[in-house]
Design an enzyme around this catalytic site. Sequence first.
Site, short mmCIF file in Angstrom:
data_model
loop_
_atom_site.label_atom_id
_atom_site.label_comp_id
_atom_site.label_asym_id
_atom_site.label_seq_id
_atom_site.Cartn_x
_atom_site.Cartn_y
_atom_site.Cartn_z
N LYS A 127 40.63 47.03 35.08
CA LYS A 127 39.79 46.43 36.11
C LYS A 127 38.34 46.26 35.67
O LYS A 127 37.66 45.32 36.08
CB LYS A 127 39.84 47.28 37.39
N LYS A 211 52.34 39.37 37.52
CA LYS A 211 52.57 39.77 38.90
C LYS A 211 51.79 38.88 39.86
O LYS A 211 50.66 38.50 39.57
CB LYS A 211 52.13 41.23 39.09
N LYS A 214 46.53 38.62 44.67
CA LYS A 214 45.55 37.93 45.50
C LYS A 214 44.25 37.69 44.73
O LYS A 214 43.39 36.95 45.21
CB LYS A 214 45.28 38.73 46.77
#
Length: 347
Positions: A127, A211, A214
Amino acid sequence: MTDAVQTPRVANAAFTTRVFSGIQPSGGLTLGNYLGALRRFVDKQEEGIETVYCLVDMHAITVWQDPKELAANTREVAAAYIAAGIDPERHIVFNQSKVAAHAELAWILNCVARIGWLNRMTQFKDKAGKDREKASVGLYAYPVLMAADILVYRATHVPVGEDQKQHLELARDTAQKFNNDFAAPDFFPQPEPLIMGPATRVMSLRDGTKKMSKSDPSDLSRITMRDSSDDIAKKIRKAQTDPEPLPETVDGLEGRAGADNLVGIYAALSGKSKAEVLTEFAGAQFSVFKPALADLAVEKLSPITNEMKRLMDDKAYIDGVLEKGAERARAIADPVVARVRELVGFI
């Protein structure tokens, strides 16, 4: 096709069986969230096991969130849970920031967890990206907040995907170290992963090897729970496939990520196995299969989307659900933190 699910069992009878589930309200829920988790929670609701559904808005702000959007997204996710069938009277539905015990316990556990444990967390590396120096301290330490989320309710079970298993292990290690450090061997339980049966792993409609997310920059990569019937049909029509017809067996999907993803979505929405779907559509071109999938997706998702919209128009109702849920959550969490204060020596 009915997924086999695990009924939670607690090794130590001193702990009430309690499931904790958290989801970030950053952006709308996707089809992957629905098929991979939400629908399965609804199915398990009849087992009568107390479940804490927490919208983890404190986790969401580990990366920048527009405040108005965060508030709207929190209400939207709450509406999606209720529209999908989660009963807020039978279970606890609330947003994390309403219960101060999460933050207080997280600080105490920050002083129990070790830097070496956090350095091994692979999600932070993913991240934070290349420029880790610009990542927030919260993003680095959020696995400890996740541990606090679980332990403040003395939860015994947590549904986790592959990307969260490391964090549950950290919660277990932190619980054990706290118990040892403060001579309270049975204070926090060792939370166990809740096995929900074979997961429906929904991949990006634009890249079947990734995957569905959003955070993907392409809106065409995902179906969200707020999409209209026309949006759903458009996204499925433009989904990645290949020129070959559908095979007769599941083995024939190997190496065909886009095809495998769409067959998997159809199987999950219809309650069939992939093999059964292929028996029905063997030899069909995607010009036939995609419209059938779009019709099925609209049939299954539109009632939830419509109910979501109705609920979101009633802001007072959603806020009332979250406040009542927070009151119930505080009734569990506050006594736990009060005892933690005593154990660590706060007066």
